[in-house]
Design a protein around this motif. Structure first.
Motif, PDB file in Angstrom:
ATOM      1  N   UNK A  85      45.250  42.619  41.699  1.00  0.00           N
ATOM      2  CA  UNK A  85      43.886  41.750  41.510  1.00  0.00           C
ATOM      3  C   UNK A  85      43.076  42.898  40.929  1.00  0.00           C
ATOM      4  N   UNK A  86      41.902  42.018  40.435  1.00  0.00           N
ATOM      5  CA  UNK A  86      41.008  42.609  39.525  1.00  0.00           C
ATOM      6  C   UNK A  86      39.621  43.315  40.107  1.00  0.00           C
ATOM      7  N   UNK A  87      39.249  42.659  41.202  1.00  0.00           N
ATOM      8  CA  UNK A  87      37.944  42.908  41.949  1.00  0.00           C
ATOM      9  C   UNK A  87      36.830  42.729  40.907  1.00  0.00           C
ATOM     10  N   UNK A  88      37.109  41.473  40.113  1.00  0.00           N
ATOM     11  CA  UNK A  88      36.055  40.995  39.362  1.00  0.00           C
ATOM     12  C   UNK A  88      35.872  39.217  39.789  1.00  0.00           C
ATOM     13  N   UNK A  89      35.011  38.755  39.190  1.00  0.00           N
ATOM     14  CA  UNK A  89      34.708  37.571  39.195  1.00  0.00           C
ATOM     15  C   UNK A  89      34.157  36.964  37.700  1.00  0.00           C
ATOM     16  N   UNK A  90      34.876  36.016  37.458  1.00  0.00           N
ATOM     17  CA  UNK A  90      34.638  35.063  36.022  1.00  0.00           C
ATOM     18  C   UNK A  90      35.705  35.467  35.235  1.00  0.00           C
ATOM     19  N   UNK A  91      36.244  34.557  34.525  1.00  0.00           N
ATOM     20  CA  UNK A  91      37.464  34.703  33.522  1.00  0.00           C
ATOM     21  C   UNK A  91      37.011  35.682  32.264  1.00  0.00           C
ATOM     22  N   UNK A  92      35.862  35.158  31.940  1.00  0.00           N
ATOM     23  CA  UNK A  92      35.621  35.859  30.560  1.00  0.00           C
ATOM     24  C   UNK A  92      35.202  37.433  30.890  1.00  0.00           C
TER      25      UNK A  92
END
Length: 196
Positions: free
Chosen positions: A48-55
């Protein structure tokens, strides 16, 4: 053990499994091959990335950052189930992990407890970063879980592997928690059913 499929073969395998694939930049030649080998490949690793927002997530996984240059995986699996290809070849995703785990993946046996980080996994695993905060609360939409299942199954189908060749980062490297929010055993069961 297997030789990695070609970039074109990778794209074709994902599409054949029914995935929506987005090609990002020069993904086919974007890699870290100058740092070491890509292959033989032995499995698929889920993060998992620990980010929000696909772009934002795709940009980070393509470019990396100062301490860890991109690509940070081969494909980013977005919340909507689309797979964004950001690199092909050696990628900075697996890092050092447990050689006992690698042997289990190669033999397609149950995974031992992860307790050391003595083997570079980057040559050996296809890597998918999945857009999620990794806090145990950010949801995993069914479209995204199905895309993880399909992407892993596509690679396993090509190489003749079973779902035992698919692991989470936390099953490879001590101290990692990803992917958090779903069970890798459940995901492997889904992949097994798809491969049938």
């Amino acid at each position: 053990m297997a030789s990695p499929m070609s970039a074109g073969g990778f794209l074709d395998a994902l599409r054949a499994e029914g995935l929506t694939v987005v090609q990002v930049g020069e993904w086919r030649t974007h890699n870290r091959n100058h740092k070491g080998p890509w292959g033989p490949v032995n499995g698929v690793m889920v993060h998992h990335t620990v980010t929000r927002g696909t772009d934002t997530t795709v940009r980070i996984c393509y470019d990396g950052y100062e301490a860890l240059p991109g690509p940070l995986c081969h494909g980013v699996i977005a919340k909507d189930g689309s797979v964004h290809l950001v690199g092909y070849g050696r990628a900075n995703h697996a890092g050092l992990g447990d050689d006992d785990v690698l042997r289990a993946v190669i033999a397609e046996k149950g995974l031992p407890p992860v307790n050391e980080a003595n083997t570079d996994g980057n040559p050996h695993f296809y890597g998918f970063e999945c857009e999620n905060l990794g806090d145990g609360e950010d949801p995993w939409p069914e479209a995204q879980l199905e895309a993880i299942e399909k992407a892993a199954a596509a690679i396993c189908r090509h190489h003749g592997w079973t779902a035992r060749s698919v692991i989470g980062h936390k099953e490879w490297q001590p101290g990692k928690v990803d992917p958090r929010g779903f069970s890798m055993d459940d995901m492997r069961a889904r992949i097994t059913a798809r491969l049938k």
